[in-house]
Structure formats: structure tokens, C-alpha cells
Scaffold this active site. Structure first.
Site, PDB file in Angstrom:
ATOM      1  N   GLY A 157       0.851  -1.193   0.000  1.00 56.16           N
ATOM      2  CA  GLY A 157       0.000   0.000   0.000  1.00 56.16           C
ATOM      3  C   GLY A 157       0.883   1.237   0.000  1.00 56.16           C
ATOM      4  N   ARG A 158       0.337   2.328   0.532  1.00 53.20           N
ATOM      5  CA  ARG A 158       1.093   3.585   0.507  1.00 53.20           C
ATOM      6  C   ARG A 158       2.407   3.483   1.274  1.00 53.20           C
ATOM      7  NH1 ARG A 158      -4.541   6.639   1.133  1.00 53.20           N
ATOM      8  NH2 ARG A 158      -4.815   4.820   2.460  1.00 53.20           N
ATOM      9  N   ARG A 179      -2.769  -9.334  -2.102  1.00 55.70           N
ATOM     10  CA  ARG A 179      -3.835 -10.226  -2.589  1.00 55.70           C
ATOM     11  C   ARG A 179      -4.017 -10.054  -4.096  1.00 55.70           C
ATOM     12  NH1 ARG A 179      -8.762  -8.891   0.882  1.00 55.70           N
ATOM     13  NH2 ARG A 179      -7.579  -6.955   0.838  1.00 55.70           N
ATOM     14  N   ARG A 236       0.851  -5.225  12.273  1.00 56.40           N
ATOM     15  CA  ARG A 236       0.123  -5.502  13.505  1.00 56.40           C
ATOM     16  C   ARG A 236       0.634  -6.816  14.065  1.00 56.40           C
ATOM     17  NH1 ARG A 236      -0.962  -0.960  13.656  1.00 56.40           N
ATOM     18  NH2 ARG A 236      -2.989   0.080  13.615  1.00 56.40           N
ATOM     19  N   ASP A 260       8.083  -3.968  15.657  1.00 58.02           N
ATOM     20  CA  ASP A 260       7.557  -2.707  16.202  1.00 58.02           C
ATOM     21  C   ASP A 260       6.151  -2.912  16.762  1.00 58.02           C
ATOM     22  OD1 ASP A 260       7.738   0.159  16.673  1.00 58.02           O
ATOM     23  OD2 ASP A 260       6.279   0.415  15.061  1.00 58.02           O
ATOM     24  N   GLU A 265      -0.300  -5.595  23.029  1.00 57.79           N
ATOM     25  CA  GLU A 265       0.459  -4.395  23.417  1.00 57.79           C
ATOM     26  C   GLU A 265      -0.272  -3.684  24.550  1.00 57.79           C
ATOM     27  OE1 GLU A 265       0.919  -1.962  19.924  1.00 57.79           O
ATOM     28  OE2 GLU A 265       1.761  -3.603  18.774  1.00 57.79           O
ATOM     29  N   HIS A 283       6.193   0.060  19.439  1.00 60.97           N
ATOM     30  CA  HIS A 283       5.221   0.606  18.480  1.00 60.97           C
ATOM     31  C   HIS A 283       5.447   2.101  18.247  1.00 60.97           C
ATOM     32  CE1 HIS A 283       0.899  -0.016  16.758  1.00 60.97           C
ATOM     33  NE2 HIS A 283       1.563   0.892  16.073  1.00 60.97           N
TER      34      HIS A 283
HETATM   35  C1  8YV Z   1      -0.906   4.220  15.731  1.00 61.18           C
HETATM   36  C2  8YV Z   1      -0.423   2.890  13.853  1.00 61.18           C
HETATM   37  O1  8YV Z   1      -1.799   5.160  15.305  1.00 61.18           O
HETATM   38  O2  8YV Z   1      -1.360   4.358  12.293  1.00 61.18           O
HETATM   39  C3  8YV Z   1      -1.331   3.226  12.733  1.00 61.18           C
HETATM   40  O3  8YV Z   1      -2.032   2.319  12.272  1.00 61.18           O
HETATM   41  O4  8YV Z   1      -0.153   1.777  14.126  1.00 61.18           O
HETATM   42  C4  8YV Z   1       0.134   3.967  14.675  1.00 61.18           C
HETATM   43  O5  8YV Z   1       0.497   5.078  13.972  1.00 61.18           O
HETATM   44  C5  8YV Z   1      -0.320   4.631  16.952  1.00 61.18           C
HETATM   45  O6  8YV Z   1       0.356   3.543  17.435  1.00 61.18           O
HETATM   46  C6  8YV Z   1      -1.332   5.086  17.967  1.00 61.18           C
HETATM   47  O7  8YV Z   1      -1.158   4.394  19.108  1.00 61.18           O
END
Ligand code: 8YV
Length: 324
Positions: A157-158, A179, A236, A260, A265, A283
Site C-alpha cells: 500500500g502507501r 492479494r 500488527r 515494532d 500491546e 510501536h
Molecule cells: C498508531 C499505527 O496510530 O497508524 C497506525 O495504524 O499503528 C500507529 O500510527 C499509533 O500507534 C497510535 O497508538
């Protein structure tokens, strides 16, 4: 005119809270357990939600069903796996996220984590800080180098594209799996994660989260990546089978990992802390003042657009805007 009611599912950065207080009658949850009492007291008046995965509140269909006036959910973060956007779409509720403003920052962090992992930079720094350089000599030559690597991106993606651009500048061959193939790209495409892992020795996960990508990196993919393998997860925690990864790092199925993101979490699996070949970041992909301010402002601007009955700036694809 009375301000519309907004449910904030946890504390947000001051830039968000201060502006939303001007526009909305904000009800803040101190902790996820406070949701029930908030719903009992005000469930029938909330028109907006401000949320983020880090608040620990899942905005699912059951919650939306209890909020008859809900029209917009503003998510802090580009990833919105803690919001059931498909269910929102069916209910005519708009979900917004924070794309673009964090793309380059997350790509920068990814390259940093990749270098830390391959060249053992955090281990080398610990060596110096522990006084070992003077007492025991130089830190070891790292078995791995970026110089002879080829990189596969799971997700294009971006943010994936921004990472690929950086990898090209580093002189590294790039391939990918998504995909649907993107024929307009000049990177080599592999139709499955296993085929991609077989073809490369460095795998970067940058897919969305959620059920569709759950354990997209499993024991078979790690085996395919092989003993030179380096795994970087910027997506994630759910995208990687964490138990399989821990085992693969312990027994040399792969060489190293840079993570990360994690399951549960911030209470991550303590076994990860015992692995010398894992680099662990809390993260921080987008976590600079510069980028978080831009993300926060975009959350505010989307919610403000609803209050002013203007089109939202960044609705997610599952919830196209057709008027308020
Ligand atoms: C979260 C992120 O927003 O943008 C995302 O999907 O994983 C991060 O930028 C950030 O961890 C907020 O807790």
C-alpha cells in the site's frame, strides 16, 4: 445550539482533546471498563466516536447497535482494525483514519529497524554502554549485512511503496506479495506469502491488520524464509504467529527479527525479551511529534467536518460518503 455528543474511548493527545472540546460535548472513558456506564448514561445521544487501537476499546457492531445516533467514527491511526468498518458501512456510519500524513515517517522507521536488526545496532550499543568495548574489544562482525540481501514486502500500500522506494535507494532488489497483483509496479510479484518468503531472505510485513491477515507469517513462511532470514513487522502483532516466531528465533530457523508491533500491546509476551536475535521497539513507527501532530489534526478535521456537515476528509473505503 447544543454541541453534538462525542464518545472518546481513551485519552488522546492534547491537540485532539483541546479542539474536540470546542466542537463537541466530549465524554472521555478513563478505562475501557467505563464503557458500560457511559452507554447506560448517554448511549442514545452520541453522534461521534474518537478512538484508536491503543485505547483498548473495540468499536464493533454490537457497540454500534447501542448507539442509535452514531454517524462518524474518527480513528487515530491509519490502521483501523479495532473498528468494524464493514459493519459501520452497513449502518451508514462513516469511519475515518489517518493515511498519508504518516507514510514517510513509518517508512523511515522501517528502514531504521531493518538496519538495527541486520547490523545488530542495538546489541552493539549495549556492548559499548556495558563497557565491553574497552574491556573485551570490538563488537563482533555481524554475520548479516544489507549488502547481499533481497527484500520481500508483504503488503504494497502507501507505506509499502514508500519503503520500497527507500530500499531501491539502498540498492536492494525488491519483490512483494499482495492479494491482488499491481501490474503497474516494476517489482517482482509472488502470488503467495510462502513463495515470496522462499524467493527472498528479508521479509517486511506492512499489511493492514484484522482477520484477513491474521498469522499471514506462520511457521511455514518462516521455514521458507530460512536460516539467513530476517523478519521485520511494522504492521500488527496479529499478522505474525508469535509462538512460531519465538520458536524460529530460538532454534535458528530464521536469523533475526525486528518488531515494532506485538500481540497484547503493551503487555507483550515476556519470552520475546529473552531472545538475543530480536530487536523490539514499543510501536513507534509514526511516533514523532511532527507526524503525530499531523495525525491528530486529521482526526480533528474529520470529526469537525461532521459537526459542520461537510464531507469527511479521509473516509475509509468500506464507508464511502454519501451525505450526512
Ligand atoms: C498508531 C499505527 O496510530 O497508524 C497506525 O495504524 O499503528 C500507529 O500510527 C499509533 O500507534 C497510535 O497508538
Amino acid at each position: 445550539m447544543a454541541k453534538p455528543a462525542l464518545l472518546m474511548t481513551g485519552r488522546m493527545m492534547p491537540l485532539i482533546e483541546e479542539q474536540l472540546d470546542q466542537i463537541f460535548d466530549v465524554h472521555r472513558l478513563k478505562q475501557p471498563a467505563d464503557l458500560e456506564s457511559a452507554l447506560a448514561a448517554k448511549g442514545d445521544v452520541f453522534e461521534a466516536i474518537c478512538t484508536g487501537a491503543f485505547t483498548g476499546v473495540k468499536v464493533d457492531d454490537a457497540l454500534m447497535a447501542r448507539l442509535p445516533k452514531l454517524r462518524i467514527i474518527g480513528n487515530f491511526g491509519v490502521g483501523y482494525d479495532s473498528v468494524d468498518a464493514a459493519a459501520a458501512g452497513k449502518r451508514g456510519i462513516i469511519v475515518t483514519n489517518t493515511p498519508d500524513v504518516l507514510t514517510e515517517e513509518v517508512a523511515d522507521t522501517t528502514l531504521g529497524l531493518l538496519l538495527m536488526t541486520v547490523r545488530e545496532l542495538s546489541q552493539a550499543e549495549r556492548w559499548l554502554r556495558e563497557g565491553k568495548w574497552a574491556k573485551q574489544g570490538e563488537y563482533r562482525l555481524t554475520p548479516a549485512s544489507l549488502r547481499d540481501r533481497s527484500v520481500g514486502l508483504l503488503g504494497m500500500g502507501r507505506i509499502g511503496m514508500a519503503i520500497a522506494r527507500r530500499l531501491e535507494a539502498f540498492g536492494l532488489p525488491v519483490s512483494y506479495h499482495t492479494r491482488r497483483q499491481r501490474p503497474e509496479l516494476h517489482y517482482t510479484y509472488y502470488p503467495t506469502p510462502v513463495e515470496l518468503a522462499k524467493a527472498v531472505d528479508t521479509l517486511i510485513v506492512i499489511t493492514p491488520g484484522g482477520p484477513e491477515t491474521k498469522n499471514i507469517v506462520n511457521a511455514v513462511v518462516l521455514e521458507a524464509l530460512g536460516p539467513r532470514g530476517v523478519l521485520i513487522n511494522m504492521a500488527r502483532g496479529t499478522c505474525v504467529d508469535e509462538a512460531a516466531l519465538i520458536q524460529a528465533l530460538r532454534n535458528g530457523t530464521i536469523h533475526a527479527a525486528g518488531l515494532d508491533v506485538f500481540l497484547n500491546e503493551p503487555n507483550i509476551n515476556p519470552e520475546l525479551l529473552t531472545l538475543p536475535n530480536a530487536v523490539l521497539l514499543p510501536h513507534v513507527g509514526s511516533a514523532s511529534v511532527y507526524t503525530r501532530n499531523k495525525m491528530g489534526q486529521l482526526v480533528v478535521d474529520n470529526l469537525k467536518a461532521y459537526a459542520e456537515r461537510k464531507p469527511p476528509l479521509t473516509p475509509v473505503p468500506e464507508t464511502p460518503f454519501n451525505g450526512w
